[in-house]
Design a protein around this motif. Sequence first.
Motif: not given
Length: 332
Positions: A23, A45, A78, A80
């Motif tokens: 990220v 992300p 992480e 999304g």
Amino acid sequence: MFKKEALKLTQEWDKTFDKSDLVDHEKVTFVNHFGITLAADLYTPKSKEDKMKALVVCGPFGAVKEQASGLYAQTMAERGFVTMAFDPSFTGESGGNARDVYSLDINTEDFQAAIDFISQLNFVDKEKIGIIGICGWGCIALNAAANDPRIKATAAITMYDMPRVGAWGYFDEGSADARYETKKTIAALRTKEYLSDTLEKAGGCLEYPAPDDVPDFVKQYSAYYKTKRGYHPRSVNSNAGWVLQSTTGWMNNAILTHPEDLRNAVLIVHGEKAHSRYMGEDTFKKLQGDNKELLIVENATHTDLYDGGEHHYIPFDKINAFFNQYLVDEKK
């Protein structure tokens, strides 16, 4: 639009958790409708897309964004989501004076102001925003969600009902007489401190290891806030604690005065062995609708859900599934 206060923000990575390579991270600021400028960490992300789902995170009560809320935010990024962990008014890197005080009204507004900010990002779908509140910020998150239909889904993790504890003490073992005596003490302190340059603090967590004769949950707090595991120099609980004058702030308040107004989805997560479990379970009973869920994590204590503890107790798969289920196009 309120004018932002110029905050001094730390640019180096000073979190209690490792930085993820999956990220991007940046410091951001926004202003609530009381005119207080808040500091936050924005996580996105690396595979950023248009119109992404977003989450705003805060807590525990007395913590800063470099602790548990940042861990939750980075982990969900992480997975999304665009995420943001913020410092509440009067704490951490956020503005507001006096320092280290709290307010149910102002802190509820902090969450709503965070929604104002994140909804304006051009890569966020403003119809797909949720919030996560940890510990005392679990109850504040529910309060915000009842106020603000823009919050489509809310996760309250290892939640405290702060007004309940403020009025009745742990496990409801307090009394109206004890509460009144506390109010008399605070009233006298206010008179004394009116012309003072400093405000007396309640004291943070006990030094680690805590004495043998204190309750287990007090030992658990020390093991988190006073060790390398969770200590942070800007954390209220890791250091001198809250301003004592704030104590009465919870005593004549209540969360979810109109629980029927909280129509969007809620997930309440508690540890099986958490001393605070009764607060989450009782709050869950107030919620209405078939989009509310209570999850009890086997063997976990209250603070295990701050950072996962030794056994990685935080149910991130469930939290991820919950937000993916409810942060969807309403027409579908």
